[in-house]
Design an enzyme around this catalytic site. Sequence first.
Site, PDB file in Angstrom:
ATOM      1  N   ASN A 195     -28.007 -14.214  15.029  1.00 18.81           N
ATOM      2  CA  ASN A 195     -27.529 -13.702  16.425  1.00 18.81           C
ATOM      3  C   ASN A 195     -27.248 -14.845  17.327  1.00 18.81           C
ATOM      4  O   ASN A 195     -27.679 -15.871  17.266  1.00 18.81           O
ATOM      5  CB  ASN A 195     -28.891 -12.916  16.756  1.00 18.81           C
ATOM      6  N   GLU A 217     -26.843  -9.520  11.877  1.00 18.11           N
ATOM      7  CA  GLU A 217     -26.351  -8.486  10.836  1.00 18.11           C
ATOM      8  C   GLU A 217     -24.977  -8.144  10.710  1.00 18.11           C
ATOM      9  O   GLU A 217     -23.990  -8.621  10.062  1.00 18.11           O
ATOM     10  CB  GLU A 217     -26.931  -7.118  10.824  1.00 18.11           C
ATOM     11  N   CYS A 229     -25.774  -1.874  14.114  1.00 21.78           N
ATOM     12  CA  CYS A 229     -25.508  -2.684  12.972  1.00 21.78           C
ATOM     13  C   CYS A 229     -25.600  -1.686  11.607  1.00 21.78           C
ATOM     14  O   CYS A 229     -25.029  -1.941  10.840  1.00 21.78           O
ATOM     15  CB  CYS A 229     -26.757  -3.791  12.779  1.00 21.78           C
ATOM     16  N   CYS A 289     -25.801  -9.286  16.836  1.00 24.03           N
ATOM     17  CA  CYS A 289     -26.841  -9.449  16.170  1.00 24.03           C
ATOM     18  C   CYS A 289     -26.249 -10.245  15.062  1.00 24.03           C
ATOM     19  O   CYS A 289     -25.163  -9.924  14.441  1.00 24.03           O
ATOM     20  CB  CYS A 289     -26.944  -8.035  15.664  1.00 24.03           C
ATOM     21  N   CYS A 318     -30.702  -2.643  14.516  1.00 23.00           N
ATOM     22  CA  CYS A 318     -30.501  -1.732  15.322  1.00 23.00           C
ATOM     23  C   CYS A 318     -29.289  -0.845  14.957  1.00 23.00           C
ATOM     24  O   CYS A 318     -28.813  -1.006  13.717  1.00 23.00           O
ATOM     25  CB  CYS A 318     -29.935  -2.705  16.704  1.00 23.00           C
TER      26      CYS A 318
HETATM   27  N1  THU Z   1     -31.081  -8.867  16.862  1.00 24.18           N
HETATM   28  C1  THU Z   1     -30.618  -9.054  15.850  1.00 24.18           C
HETATM   29  O1  THU Z   1     -29.702 -10.063  15.596  1.00 24.18           O
HETATM   30  N2  THU Z   1     -30.948  -7.915  14.847  1.00 24.18           N
HETATM   31  C2  THU Z   1     -31.548  -7.199  14.900  1.00 24.18           C
HETATM   32  O2  THU Z   1     -31.912  -6.434  13.970  1.00 24.18           O
HETATM   33  C3  THU Z   1     -32.337  -6.838  16.193  1.00 24.18           C
HETATM   34  C4  THU Z   1     -31.966  -7.574  17.160  1.00 24.18           C
HETATM   35  C5  THU Z   1     -31.019  -9.766  18.069  1.00 24.18           C
HETATM   36  C6  THU Z   1     -30.304  -9.381  19.304  1.00 24.18           C
HETATM   37  C7  THU Z   1     -30.697 -10.299  20.313  1.00 24.18           C
HETATM   38  O3  THU Z   1     -29.901 -11.503  20.103  1.00 24.18           O
HETATM   39  C8  THU Z   1     -32.033 -10.404  19.834  1.00 24.18           C
HETATM   40  O4  THU Z   1     -32.244 -10.074  18.490  1.00 24.18           O
HETATM   41  C9  THU Z   1     -33.143  -9.615  20.803  1.00 24.18           C
HETATM   42  O5  THU Z   1     -32.626  -8.337  20.796  1.00 24.18           O
END
Ligand code: THU
Length: 171
Positions: free
Chosen positions: A76, A89, A129, A87, A126
């Site tokens: 992320n 993913e 994603c 994110c 999320c």
């Molecule tokens: N985030 C991800 O990279 N993947 C997920 O599955 C959930 C959330 C990140 C987005 C943000 O940078 C941080 O986690 C907090 O939400």
Amino acid sequence: MSACNDARNGTYINMVNKVLEINYEEFCCIDELESGDKALAQAAVEAIKGSYAPYSNFNVGAAVRMSDGRVFTGANQENAAYPSGLCAERTAMFYAHAHREGAMMESIAVAASQNGVLCPSPATPCGDCRQVMAEFQTEAGKPMSVILVGGDRIWKFPSVDSVLPFIFDSL
Ligand code: THU
């Protein structure tokens, strides 16, 4: 009188209760996974190192395995203007897709940590994603497995449909 008219009067004739069942596997640790999945899970954990999350302090890594065996990773990336971040993913999937060279996505693994410790529960992707996973699964034409890695347990979903039921697919 049609069934709809009856329903307006409080009499349901054709309504049927449906139950959606989701089957997935739970493993106790990375070592319990079969070798390909184990390597992908390890790559997701390793990818956490690339996380840039000074705002949430939630570090996420993801790894995508392609049909030709290549593995692409991402983490992320946050930004002072919050919505501008991405994110792990999608970072991994877009990177993988930009380098697909005809290969398709086969599987994705995700892991998250806080304060340098792998989160005990699996990090669940999320909605955005999941939708992007759906697109690339459709492109592949076969199920793309989703492996969510936690320190205490690991979940393996056989396809994106299991984490995103009733997929919207305009293709
Ligand atoms: N985030 C991800 O990279 N993947 C997920 O599955 C959930 C959330 C990140 C987005 C943000 O940078 C941080 O986690 C907090 O939400």
